[in-house]
Design a protein around this motif. Structure first.
Motif, PDB file in Angstrom:
ATOM      1  N   PRO A  81       0.800  -1.232   0.000  1.00 56.35           N
ATOM      2  CA  PRO A  81       0.000   0.000   0.000  1.00 56.35           C
ATOM      3  C   PRO A  81       0.830   1.280   0.000  1.00 56.35           C
ATOM      4  O   PRO A  81       0.458   2.255  -0.639  1.00 56.35           O
ATOM      5  CB  PRO A  81      -0.860  -0.116   1.260  1.00 56.35           C
ATOM      6  CG  PRO A  81      -0.285  -1.222   2.057  1.00 56.35           C
ATOM      7  CD  PRO A  81       0.552  -2.064   1.157  1.00 56.35           C
ATOM      8  N   GLU A  82       1.974   1.276   0.661  1.00 55.96           N
ATOM      9  CA  GLU A  82       2.788   2.487   0.741  1.00 55.96           C
ATOM     10  C   GLU A  82       3.534   2.779  -0.557  1.00 55.96           C
ATOM     11  O   GLU A  82       4.062   3.863  -0.740  1.00 55.96           O
ATOM     12  CB  GLU A  82       3.775   2.402   1.911  1.00 55.96           C
ATOM     13  CG  GLU A  82       4.947   1.472   1.689  1.00 55.96           C
ATOM     14  CD  GLU A  82       4.641  -0.018   1.767  1.00 55.96           C
ATOM     15  OE1 GLU A  82       5.539  -0.794   1.422  1.00 55.96           O
ATOM     16  OE2 GLU A  82       3.528  -0.421   2.153  1.00 55.96           O
ATOM     17  N   HIS A  84       2.198   2.718  -3.667  1.00 51.63           N
ATOM     18  CA  HIS A  84       1.303   3.213  -4.723  1.00 51.63           C
ATOM     19  C   HIS A  84       1.453   2.391  -6.007  1.00 51.63           C
ATOM     20  O   HIS A  84       1.700   2.911  -7.081  1.00 51.63           O
ATOM     21  CB  HIS A  84       1.524   4.691  -4.990  1.00 51.63           C
ATOM     22  CG  HIS A  84       1.353   5.533  -3.768  1.00 51.63           C
ATOM     23  ND1 HIS A  84       0.126   5.797  -3.212  1.00 51.63           N
ATOM     24  CD2 HIS A  84       2.277   6.117  -2.961  1.00 51.63           C
ATOM     25  CE1 HIS A  84       0.286   6.531  -2.131  1.00 51.63           C
ATOM     26  NE2 HIS A  84       1.574   6.734  -1.948  1.00 51.63           N
TER      27      HIS A  84
END
Length: 98
Positions: A81-82, A84
């Protein structure tokens, strides 16, 4: 100067540390690099690894995730998720259990 006919490319030596940045590999090599890294990471006892493929237009991500989808060592995978969509987190079956 080495003769082009007698020189051979040596394979990359990649440390198995839980994260692999695929930017240093030619696009045509990505599938085999991912397969080999999964095998070695599982043998080293990793149950979670991160493959960094970059964001771009998603071609490399698609190649990586298609390979993960059919690899017997992979329990699951998801986009980090971090990142992108620039990396994929892979959960491996413990060594010897797939």
């Amino acid at each position: 100067m080495a003769d082009a006919e007698t020189s051979q490319e040596l394979p990359h030596q990649v440390p198995i540390e839980g994260t692999l940045d695929l930017h240093m590999f030619a696009p045509g090599d990505i599938r085999s690099v991912v397969r080999e890294y999964l095998k070695e990471a599982q043998a080293a006892g990793f149950v979670e690894i991160r493959l960094i493929h970059g964001r771009g237009i998603g071609v490399q991500r698609g190649i990586v995730q298609a390979e993960l989808d059919r690899h017997p060592s992979v329990r699951s995978f998801h986009d980090a998720p971090e990142s992108h969509l620039g990396a994929t987190v892979v959960i491996l079956h413990p060594s010897g259990t797939e």
